[in-house]
Design a protein around this motif. Structure first.
Motif, PDB file in Angstrom:
ATOM      1  N   GLU A 308       5.234 -33.746  60.971  1.00 54.50           N
ATOM      2  CA  GLU A 308       5.389 -32.917  59.679  1.00 54.50           C
ATOM      3  C   GLU A 308       4.311 -31.990  59.742  1.00 54.50           C
ATOM      4  O   GLU A 308       4.538 -30.701  59.210  1.00 54.50           O
ATOM      5  N   SER A 309       2.927 -32.139  60.416  1.00 53.85           N
ATOM      6  CA  SER A 309       1.891 -31.234  60.439  1.00 53.85           C
ATOM      7  C   SER A 309       2.640 -29.870  61.231  1.00 53.85           C
ATOM      8  O   SER A 309       2.250 -28.785  60.802  1.00 53.85           O
ATOM      9  N   GLY A 330       9.840 -36.552  54.609  1.00 50.11           N
ATOM     10  CA  GLY A 330       9.394 -37.026  53.246  1.00 50.11           C
ATOM     11  C   GLY A 330       9.281 -38.556  53.144  1.00 50.11           C
ATOM     12  O   GLY A 330       8.320 -39.038  52.237  1.00 50.11           O
ATOM     13  N   LEU A 332       7.804 -41.842  55.624  1.00 50.63           N
ATOM     14  CA  LEU A 332       6.728 -42.074  56.343  1.00 50.63           C
ATOM     15  C   LEU A 332       7.181 -42.754  57.674  1.00 50.63           C
ATOM     16  O   LEU A 332       6.710 -43.122  58.674  1.00 50.63           O
TER      17      LEU A 332
ATOM     18  N   MET B   1       7.100 -29.955  48.370  1.00 45.86           N
ATOM     19  CA  MET B   1       6.412 -31.114  48.253  1.00 45.86           C
ATOM     20  C   MET B   1       4.918 -31.330  48.016  1.00 45.86           C
ATOM     21  O   MET B   1       4.562 -32.083  47.234  1.00 45.86           O
ATOM     22  N   PHE B  10      -4.714 -27.701  54.398  1.00 42.41           N
ATOM     23  CA  PHE B  10      -4.079 -27.963  55.671  1.00 42.41           C
ATOM     24  C   PHE B  10      -3.939 -26.792  56.415  1.00 42.41           C
ATOM     25  O   PHE B  10      -3.927 -26.852  57.730  1.00 42.41           O
ATOM     26  N   GLN B  98       4.017 -40.872  47.996  1.00 42.96           N
ATOM     27  CA  GLN B  98       4.116 -41.482  49.221  1.00 42.96           C
ATOM     28  C   GLN B  98       2.908 -41.083  50.110  1.00 42.96           C
ATOM     29  O   GLN B  98       2.897 -41.656  51.449  1.00 42.96           O
TER      30      GLN B  98
END
Lengths: 396, 123
Positions: A308-309, A330, A332, B1, B10, B98
């Motif tokens: 994801e990063s 979205g 995990l 998101m 980030f 989440q």
């Protein structure tokens, strides 16, 4: 530089030629294709043309084509329709553990409620099922074999013709989710013994919200949506004429240009893969390097980095790619497809899918690789795992 | 998101790295869950004078660690121990449901680093 789109397995832009074809059906030829008057008959005529365009693309008859809302509906219909149509024979279904969630979640839910018994076949390190394992899984009460033509994450193309032959020899219905394959893989439903096939127009430069379930004549399938008499009483709901016309045009173009596009896109893909492998260390190519892979697909795991990063840093650099499948982003969970191929869980967390299209260029690939090299380096500097590997961490 | 505040953190995280001869180190999470967070502290007279982090994880994990290191610098050990995951979430102006566990990891990493320092000091 404009934003770069390397996520054609998620969706493709609707081609201008297709949009042009669709436009009159919003304002001029707006009749309900099921109406008996001239307005309706006029629309119905173009729906028939589109139905034939889709049928021709896969070697089917127009009467075997049913328009749906897309791949997910087609998959749901195929499974539920066969379960109800062949109730007397049994409820055992054989599929693979790398199917799209539209298949897996549906089957799991049916199994949980006692409505189906499902065997999920595993895959090898490149994503192929074992045909012997498939044969061994067949039982007297097996009513359906469902194997996707091409995988959405790693692009592996199964031996559909051989699977179709096995199903036929055992008198079992064969369904394939060809959502990723249409426009990229040549399919002939007769030659490949395919009884049911799902497809979705937006994967081949057509509009979103329209798909098809092909049903070979004679296959018993219960209707899915109930209501009006559309689609020979099998799928109620007013036909979406503009989208249907667009889908017909899109599949005609995709079929016509398949060799040209595959050649162009696979050259881009191969160039990209070679660049990444020569410029970045500790990368793992997921899937097969053989030609049994979608020309558009490249999938890498970048060790020490979470997917994801990497995806979001590339996004900040103006490049759209996907980690795992779009449907699981979205969550995990690491990619279940990569885990099925035997990838370590850390690597399954760090995978990225690049899916190229006919409008991409070599310059875009160069820009992407240049950024990717830097972003991977930056994120590895951030990662405690990277330094452990380099032996620099005193606290391990 | 993610909101803009998270994306900013980030994209440009602060205090990235590892403090050589750190006084306390806290490492939490594991690679199979997709998150490992490591915070190293320099401590002088029970006051945290420097903090750095390294994180393997998603954008929320990286942003949470970056924020956590900024929050502890200048604080006493007891104050640092009082930092809760919701403080990290508040600083980031919210995280998706989440991803809340990433802020929990940040809280735990700080606690573990302080404990590591106290353990070493007591031995």
């Amino acid at each position: 530089m404009n934003r770069i789109y390397f996520d054609h397995s998620a969706t493709t832009p609707t081609s201008e030629e297709v949009v042009k074809e669709m436009l009159p059906f919003f304002t001029d030829i707006y009749g309900n294709g099921s109406s008996q008057h001239s307005h309706g008959r006029e629309a119905g005529k173009y729906i028939d043309i589109a139905r034939r365009q889709v049928a021709d693309a896969i070697g089917a008859k127009p009467g075997e084509i049913y328009f749906t809302s897309g791949g997910t509906e087609s998959d749901n219909w195929a499974i539920r329709g066969v379960l109800s149509g062949y109730k007397a024979k049994g409820k055992h279904i054989i599929t693979t553990c790398i199917e799209h969630p539209a298949m897996i979640k549906t089957l799991e839910s049916l199994q949980k409620n006692g409505l189906a018994e499902v065997t999920f076949l595993g895959v090898d390190s490149e994503g192929f099922i074992c045909l012997e394992e498939l044969k061994n899984a067949i039982r007297p009460d097996t009513i359906l074999i469902s194997v996707m033509t091409a995988n959405n994450e790693i692009g592996t193309i199964q031996d559909i013709k051989e699977i179709g032959a096995i199903a036929k020899a055992n008198n079992i219905i064969f369904h394939t989710d060809a959502v990723q394959a249409i426009g990229n893989v040549k399919i002939d439903v007769k030659e490949m013994n395919i009884d049911l096939l799902s497809m979705s127009a937006h994967k081949f430069y057509g509009p979103k919200g329209i798909g098809v379930l092909y049903r070979r004549n004679g296959i018993k399938l219960s209707s899915y949506m109930t209501g009006g008499e559309q689609e020979r009483n099998m799928r109620a709901g007013t036909l979406n004429t503009p989208a249907i016309v667009g889908m017909g045009k899109a599949i005609e173009i995709a079929t016509r240009d398949i060799d040209k596009n595959n050649k162009y896109v696979s050259e881009l893909r191969d160039y990209f893969v070679a660049q990444v492998e020569s410029k970045i260390d500790n990368v793992y190519y997921n899937g097969t390097k053989s030609n049994k892979r979608l020309a558009s697909n490249a999938n890498f795991s970048f060790e020490f980095i979470e997917g994801e990063s990497l995806l979001l840093r590339l996004d900040l650099a103006g490049i759209s790619v996907s980690s795992g499948s779009a449907c699981s982003s979205g969550s995990l969970e690491p990619s279940y497809v990569l885990l099925a191929t035997g990838r370590a869980i850390e690597l399954a967390h760090g995978s990225l899918r690049f899916s190229f299209g006919k409008n991409n260029t070599k310059q875009e690939i160069d820009y992407c690789v240049q950024n990717l090299v830097k972003i991977v380096q930056d994120l590895r500097e951030l990662s405690p795992l990277f330094l452990i590997k380099k032996g620099e961490n005193k606290y391990v | 998101m993610y909101n803009e505040r998270v994306m900013k953190e980030f994209a440009e995280p602060k205090n990235v790295g590892f403090i050589e001869n750190a006084d306390g180190v806290g490492k939490v999470g594991n690679a199979s869950c997709g998150d490992i967070m490591e915070i190293s502290l320099k401590i002088d007279n029970d006051i945290i004078t420097d903090a750095k982090f390294r994180t393997f994880g998603c954008a929320a994990a990286i942003a949470s660690s970056s924020v956590a290191t900024q929050m502890v610098i200048g604080k006493t050990l007891d104050e640092a121990l009082n930092i809760k995951n919701k403080d990290v979430v508040e600083t980031l102006q919210g995280l998706p449901p989440q991803k809340i566990h990433c802020s929990v990891l940040a809280e735990e990493a700080i606690k573990k680093a302080v404990e590591d320092y106290r353990d070493k000091k007591n031995n």
